[in-house]
Design a protein around this motif. Structure first.
Motif, PDB file in Angstrom:
ATOM      1  N   LEU A   1      -7.720  -4.841  -4.762  1.00 33.55           N
ATOM      2  CA  LEU A   1      -8.655  -4.556  -6.043  1.00 33.55           C
ATOM      3  C   LEU A   1      -9.183  -5.828  -6.651  1.00 33.55           C
ATOM      4  N   ASP A   2      -8.565  -6.717  -6.654  1.00 33.07           N
ATOM      5  CA  ASP A   2      -9.234  -8.196  -7.143  1.00 33.07           C
ATOM      6  C   ASP A   2     -10.452  -8.593  -6.423  1.00 33.07           C
ATOM      7  N   ALA A   3     -10.131  -8.530  -4.928  1.00 32.12           N
ATOM      8  CA  ALA A   3     -11.091  -8.898  -4.029  1.00 32.12           C
ATOM      9  C   ALA A   3     -12.479  -7.895  -4.297  1.00 32.12           C
ATOM     10  N   LEU A   4     -12.193  -6.442  -4.124  1.00 36.11           N
ATOM     11  CA  LEU A   4     -13.227  -5.760  -4.412  1.00 36.11           C
ATOM     12  C   LEU A   4     -14.134  -5.943  -5.761  1.00 36.11           C
ATOM     13  N   GLY A   5     -13.474  -6.288  -6.702  1.00 38.11           N
ATOM     14  CA  GLY A   5     -14.058  -6.656  -7.741  1.00 38.11           C
ATOM     15  C   GLY A   5     -14.141  -8.054  -8.413  1.00 38.11           C
ATOM     16  N   LYS A   6     -14.147  -8.794  -7.561  1.00 39.66           N
ATOM     17  CA  LYS A   6     -14.308 -10.181  -7.824  1.00 39.66           C
ATOM     18  C   LYS A   6     -15.870 -10.412  -8.609  1.00 39.66           C
ATOM     19  N   PRO A   7     -15.825 -11.282  -9.673  1.00 38.97           N
ATOM     20  CA  PRO A   7     -16.873 -11.261 -10.491  1.00 38.97           C
ATOM     21  C   PRO A   7     -17.814 -12.254  -9.819  1.00 38.97           C
ATOM     22  N   SER A   8     -17.704 -13.222  -8.979  1.00 39.92           N
ATOM     23  CA  SER A   8     -18.559 -14.156  -8.758  1.00 39.92           C
ATOM     24  C   SER A   8     -18.693 -14.331  -7.233  1.00 39.92           C
ATOM     25  N   SER A   9     -19.510 -15.276  -6.747  1.00 45.95           N
ATOM     26  CA  SER A   9     -19.894 -15.268  -5.481  1.00 45.95           C
ATOM     27  C   SER A   9     -18.971 -15.407  -4.338  1.00 45.95           C
TER      28      SER A   9
ATOM     29  N   THR B   1      -2.341   2.480   1.756  1.00 41.39           N
ATOM     30  CA  THR B   1      -3.840   3.090   1.915  1.00 41.39           C
ATOM     31  C   THR B   1      -4.319   3.291   0.496  1.00 41.39           C
ATOM     32  N   TYR B   2      -5.516   2.814   0.526  1.00 38.58           N
ATOM     33  CA  TYR B   2      -6.277   2.838  -0.841  1.00 38.58           C
ATOM     34  C   TYR B   2      -7.223   3.793  -0.373  1.00 38.58           C
ATOM     35  N   THR B   3      -7.665   4.879  -1.477  1.00 36.72           N
ATOM     36  CA  THR B   3      -8.733   5.773  -1.375  1.00 36.72           C
ATOM     37  C   THR B   3      -9.626   5.755  -2.435  1.00 36.72           C
ATOM     38  N   PHE B   4     -10.717   5.403  -2.349  1.00 39.46           N
ATOM     39  CA  PHE B   4     -11.772   5.207  -3.555  1.00 39.46           C
ATOM     40  C   PHE B   4     -12.683   6.572  -3.291  1.00 39.46           C
ATOM     41  N   THR B   5     -13.090   7.068  -4.313  1.00 45.00           N
ATOM     42  CA  THR B   5     -13.587   8.105  -4.777  1.00 45.00           C
ATOM     43  C   THR B   5     -14.921   7.899  -5.439  1.00 45.00           C
TER      44      THR B   5
ATOM     45  N   GLU C   1     -13.351   5.562  -8.594  1.00 48.08           N
ATOM     46  CA  GLU C   1     -11.895   5.613  -8.947  1.00 48.08           C
ATOM     47  C   GLU C   1     -11.117   5.482  -7.490  1.00 48.08           C
ATOM     48  N   TRP C   2      -9.810   5.100  -7.859  1.00 48.17           N
ATOM     49  CA  TRP C   2      -9.099   5.007  -6.589  1.00 48.17           C
ATOM     50  C   TRP C   2      -7.461   5.490  -6.711  1.00 48.17           C
ATOM     51  N   THR C   3      -6.895   5.711  -5.744  1.00 44.35           N
ATOM     52  CA  THR C   3      -5.477   6.007  -5.737  1.00 44.35           C
ATOM     53  C   THR C   3      -4.977   5.084  -4.708  1.00 44.35           C
ATOM     54  N   ILE C   4      -3.450   4.695  -4.664  1.00 46.69           N
ATOM     55  CA  ILE C   4      -2.779   3.795  -3.868  1.00 46.69           C
ATOM     56  C   ILE C   4      -1.604   4.675  -3.295  1.00 46.69           C
ATOM     57  N   SER C   5      -1.314   4.745  -2.056  1.00 48.63           N
ATOM     58  CA  SER C   5      -0.306   5.416  -1.367  1.00 48.63           C
ATOM     59  C   SER C   5       1.034   4.738  -1.935  1.00 48.63           C
ATOM     60  N   ASP C   6       2.112   5.591  -1.858  1.00 50.27           N
ATOM     61  CA  ASP C   6       3.198   5.053  -2.403  1.00 50.27           C
ATOM     62  C   ASP C   6       3.903   3.772  -1.447  1.00 50.27           C
TER      63      ASP C   6
ATOM     64  N   PRO D   1     -18.523  12.165   2.508  1.00 45.14           N
ATOM     65  CA  PRO D   1     -19.525  11.564   1.857  1.00 45.14           C
ATOM     66  C   PRO D   1     -19.345  10.669   0.602  1.00 45.14           C
ATOM     67  N   ARG D   2     -18.101  11.169   0.066  1.00 43.81           N
ATOM     68  CA  ARG D   2     -18.004  10.400  -1.030  1.00 43.81           C
ATOM     69  C   ARG D   2     -16.608   9.812  -1.377  1.00 43.81           C
ATOM     70  N   THR D   3     -15.957   9.560  -0.003  1.00 40.87           N
ATOM     71  CA  THR D   3     -14.463   9.242   0.083  1.00 40.87           C
ATOM     72  C   THR D   3     -14.369   7.764   0.894  1.00 40.87           C
ATOM     73  N   ILE D   4     -13.880   6.877   0.381  1.00 37.37           N
ATOM     74  CA  ILE D   4     -13.828   5.525   1.398  1.00 37.37           C
ATOM     75  C   ILE D   4     -12.238   5.220   1.542  1.00 37.37           C
ATOM     76  N   VAL D   5     -11.815   5.170   2.779  1.00 36.66           N
ATOM     77  CA  VAL D   5     -10.202   4.995   2.822  1.00 36.66           C
ATOM     78  C   VAL D   5     -10.178   3.471   3.590  1.00 36.66           C
ATOM     79  N   LEU D   6      -9.204   2.646   3.042  1.00 38.02           N
ATOM     80  CA  LEU D   6      -8.995   1.427   3.485  1.00 38.02           C
ATOM     81  C   LEU D   6      -7.374   1.434   3.760  1.00 38.02           C
ATOM     82  N   LYS D   7      -7.126   1.123   4.977  1.00 33.97           N
ATOM     83  CA  LYS D   7      -5.623   1.332   5.566  1.00 33.97           C
ATOM     84  C   LYS D   7      -5.356  -0.123   5.724  1.00 33.97           C
ATOM     85  N   LEU D   8      -4.058  -0.712   5.211  1.00 32.02           N
ATOM     86  CA  LEU D   8      -3.594  -1.868   5.708  1.00 32.02           C
ATOM     87  C   LEU D   8      -2.623  -2.230   6.558  1.00 32.02           C
ATOM     88  N   LYS D   9      -2.540  -3.285   7.220  1.00 29.88           N
ATOM     89  CA  LYS D   9      -1.382  -3.614   8.241  1.00 29.88           C
ATOM     90  C   LYS D   9      -0.201  -3.817   7.360  1.00 29.88           C
TER      91      LYS D   9
END
Length: 540
Positions: free
Chosen positions: A166-174, A100-104, A91-96, A151-159
């Motif tokens: 989310l489209d990139a991390l969920g892209k369905p094909s190669s 920052t994208y935080t995945f659990t 699951e994820w949350t996005i900062s205001d 151990p269960r939390t991934i944090v992606l910070k953007l410039k």
């Protein structure tokens, strides 16, 4: 022109009960692993579109490697049938401020060999993936940091905020961002992995793997599916059979016979003109379960002369007529569509800008003139020619003839599909003039977006084979990524297509449907842009 396909003469159903020598050998292979006296496991036997040899879905864009990935790996995010990203492993949350994208990670995730999936595993997997994937490379450019905060939390910070994370991390094909154990994901992105440990719904049976011949998967009894209904690559991946066996049958007629006889259960991308044999049958279902189909295309090698010369690339494109390729591949016009849109006909970004000669097929005289003007030296154009995949066989033959008619000297390089994939990806070989052109067919869903279209990623050596390096193309892709609304994206997409045709970044050759055929004993066969999926399938 497609002699390999036309030689498969239609066979009346009455003859399908005869088992030829090749089918007999395959049937022996099918039953080889079942011990005498043991209860037969519920098994789906499938003939896939290509043999599996390359097991790394990150270093290879081949769809058979992607399909293997979906069997044994899982993803943090997945796409539903509205192209919307949905939670899969996390699951994820996005900062205001959208920076920052935080995945659990969800409960119960474990690798096939026992340990729990950790955030460090996922960080390593994403970092390896985004070195290779078209959309991942763009995401990496916007990333300020990617870390495991626990151990269960991934944090992606953007410039800066961008709307495609989310489209990139969920892209369905190669290349799909599959999660792997850290020890595996730490493998350099230029080096194929050798382990097959994932956390997905099936486990790979390495002891039964015969590269290019047979691949076996068994149900991962410890996999905990999500509770949602399956939708494309998202939702509950409920496995309802014990085993899935991928069996190679190079002869299209043999595969059709095997399905009619109940020797196999599923054919992925069968030879289309043979499907008429199943008209009126109650035992076999024929359906197009990928509504986007495939975009057929030609790609030139930008590192090898003479295609370093824009005029000669353009002469090659002018020699081509889409209808000739499509008719040779499919035959029945209802199974293909002439289409000059790089972003696929029928989509929001579709435009025919720059495609006129390909669609009309009236460019041959100009091709000859341009080739002469460019002082082509007559050295052979070497075309990679796959010989064992239905959707890849015809194009090299049609293309070679068109290039000869325009004045090119042409040499075909016949090889199996997986060797073709490895050969075209060898840039060192390319720089030595080892190949000049290949043809392929890529999923319509991924080609409909400039960010997921691998051939449009003109990033040079780190990009898709052929390796164009074009800063104007890349600048337009970034403008598209940062566009604020659909009207702006349409405008940028039209500019991008016009420039891509001018530079001949690649040559679209139309669209084809890709129906599958399966036994009526199978239920729960899902639709999607990267089918077949073997979860949710059951067999009576």
């Amino acid at each position: 022109m497609d002699s390999s396909r036309r030689s498969a003469a239609p066979v009346p159903f009455g003859r399908l009960t005869r088992r030829g020598a090749l089918l007999g050998a395959t049937a022996a292979l099918i039953g080889a692993s079942i011990p005498a006296g043991a209860a037969a496991p519920k098994t789906i036997r499938a003939v896939m579109h290509a043999p599996l040899r390359l097991i790394d879905p990150i270093t290879s864009t081949a769809y058979i490697s992607r399909d293997h990935g979906y069997m044994i790996y899982d993803t943090l995010v997945a796409a539903d049938d509205n192209f919307q990203p949905q939670p899969q492993m996390a699951e994820w949350t996005i900062s205001d401020d959208k920076l920052t994208y935080t995945f659990t990670l969800r409960d119960g995730l474990a690798w096939h060999d026992g340990p729990a999936v950790t955030a460090e595993d996922c960080v390593a997997s994403i970092k390896r993936w985004w070195q290779r994937d078209t959309m991942g490379q763009l995401l990496a450019n916007y990333a300020a940091s990617l870390e495991a905060s626990d151990p269960r939390t991934i944090v992606l910070k953007l410039k800066q905020p961008v709307g495609f994370v989310l489209d990139a991390l969920g892209k369905p094909s190669s290349n799909v961002p599959f999660m792997m154990p850290k020890r595996v994901a730490d493998t350099p992105a230029t080096q194929p992995i050798t382990e097959t440990i994932g956390s997905g719904p099936f486990k790979f049976v390495k002891e039964e793997f015969q590269p290019g011949v047979r691949s076996v998967y068994v149900k991962n009894e410890k996999y905990i599916p999500r509770k949602e209904k399956p939708s494309w690559t998202s939702g509950g991946k409920v496995v309802k059979v014990d085993r899935v066996e991928w069996i190679v049958m190079p002869d299209a007629q043999t595969a059709i016979n095997a399905l009619a006889n109940g020797e196999i259960d599923y054919i992925d991308e069968p030879q289309v003109d043979l499907l008429k044999l199943f008209e009126g049958s109650n035992d076999v279902v024929v359906k197009n379960n990928n509504k986007f189909g495939l975009q057929v295309l030609a790609r030139m090698n930008f590192l090898a002369a003479p295609f370093t010369n824009e005029k000669i690339r353009r002469a090659a494109m002018l020699a081509f007529k889409q209808e000739n390729f499509l008719a040779a591949m499919v035959g029945d016009p209802s199974g293909y569509k002439v289409c000059g849109a790089m972003f696929v006909c029928g989509t929001a970004l579709a435009t025919d800008t720059g495609s006129e000669s390909l669609v009309k097929g009236d460019g041959m005289a100009e091709a000859r003139r341009l080739l002469k003007e460019a002082n082509y030296d007559g050295k052979p154009i070497r075309i990679i020619q796959p010989t064992d995949v239905n959707t890849q066989k015809a194009q090299p033959i049609v293309g070679a003839q068109a290039l000869k008619d325009a004045g090119f000297n042409v040499e075909l390089l016949p090889m199996d599909w997986q060797t073709a994939v490895a050969t075209r990806g060898n840039s060192k070989l390319a720089q030595e003039g080892g190949w000049h052109m290949f043809f392929t067919a890529l999923g319509g869903a991924e080609m409909s977006n400039p960010l997921t279209s691998a051939p449009l990623n003109a990033i040079g050596a780190a990009g898709y084979p052929g390796w164009p390096d074009d800063k104007e193309i890349q600048a337009l892709r970034i403008r598209f990524a940062e566009a604020g609304n659909l009207d702006e994206r349409k405008k940028v997409a039209a500019e991008l297509q016009k420039l891509a045709y001018e530079q001949v970044i690649y040559i679209p050759l139309g669209q084809i449907a890709t129906p599958a055929a399966w036994s009526s004993k199978l239920t729960g066969v899902l639709d999607g842009p990267a089918v077949p999926y073997f979860w949710n399938m059951d067999k009576s």
